[in-house]
Design an enzyme around this catalytic site. Sequence first.
Site, PDB file in Angstrom:
ATOM      1  N   GLY A 132       0.678  -1.334  -0.107  1.00 44.29           N
ATOM      2  CA  GLY A 132      -0.354   0.111   0.350  1.00 44.29           C
ATOM      3  C   GLY A 132       0.494   1.316  -0.068  1.00 44.29           C
ATOM      4  N   GLU A 188      -5.271  -4.376  -5.054  1.00 42.72           N
ATOM      5  CA  GLU A 188      -4.119  -5.455  -4.927  1.00 42.72           C
ATOM      6  C   GLU A 188      -4.604  -6.649  -3.797  1.00 42.72           C
ATOM      7  OE1 GLU A 188      -1.084  -3.108  -3.580  1.00 42.72           O
ATOM      8  OE2 GLU A 188       0.244  -2.618  -6.020  1.00 42.72           O
TER       9      GLU A 188
END
Length: 257
Positions: free
Chosen positions: A120, A128
Site C-alpha cells: 500500500g 491488490e
Amino acid sequence: MAPIPSVEDLPHLANPLEDAKRTAAYRAVDENLNVETHKIIGIGSGSTVVYVAERIGQYLLDDKYTKFVSKFICIPTGFQSRKLILDNGLQLGSIEQHPVIDIAFDGADEVDANLQLIKGGGACQFQEKLVSTSSKLFIVVADYRKKSPHYLGTNWKQGVPIEVVPSAYVRVAHDLENLLGAKKAVVRQGGSAKAGPIVTDNNNFIIDADFGEIEDPKKLNIDIKLLVGVVETGLFIDNAEKAYFGNSDGSVEVQSN
Ligand SMILES: O=C[C@H](O)[C@H](O)[C@H](O)COP(=O)(O)O
C-alpha cells in the site's frame, strides 16, 4: 518477433536498485509462470512489478510462446497496472469477468519471515488484495530493502497503509490511536502533487498507522478490519506463496514457506 533475452545477458540499468528489481521480477516470471497452464494473470502495482509486465511482454514477442501469451488475460490492480498491461501489448481483463486468477505478481513494502506483507506504499492495496486473494498463486517481487530482518514495521517506517471511506477518516484515525494503540495515524497527503489527501483509484483516502514493530500482524489485520470506516488494510496475511528479493550484487534470494 524476438527470443527472450536471458537475465544474465541484459545490460545493466543506470540505477543498481532498478537492476535488483528487474532481476527479481524476471526470475519470478521465468520460474513461476507456466504459459501453457496459466491464462488469467494478476498484475500488481508499483515500480518492481513494472519488470514483471515487461518480462511477460517479452514472452509474447518470442515465437515459441506467442500462441499462449497472446491468449493471456491480465487483471489489473489500479490505473498504473492497467497501463502496464496495455503498454506491454497484453490483453486487459477485469476481475468481474475473471474472479478466479491463475497467478498474480506484485511488489511489497516489507516482507517478514512468515511471508506476511505490508503493502500500500503506492495506495493500491485494496485492488491488490482483491487480486492477490483471488489468485491460486501469489508471487511477490521486491528489492533487498523489503526483506525485514525481523517483524513487519522494522524497515518500513511509514506505517500500515489503511484505505478508508473519506467521511470516516477522523473516526478511523481516532480508533487506530485510541483503541488499537497506533503511535500515530495520519491521512496521506498529496504533498506538492495535490493539495489535500491523496485519493485512491477507488475514491477513498489512505491513513498510515504507525504500530512500530508488529509481532502479530494476523491479529492486527483483523482488529483494523473491524473498525467502522475501514475498507482494507495493507497487511497481506497468509497470502503470498513466494517472495523474490533482488540483491545489489545481482543475486536473487527466494523466500517461501
Ligand atoms: O500500493 C502499492 C503496492 O503495494 C506496491 O506493490 C508496493 O508499494 C511496492 O512498491 P515498489 O515495487 O515500487 O517498491
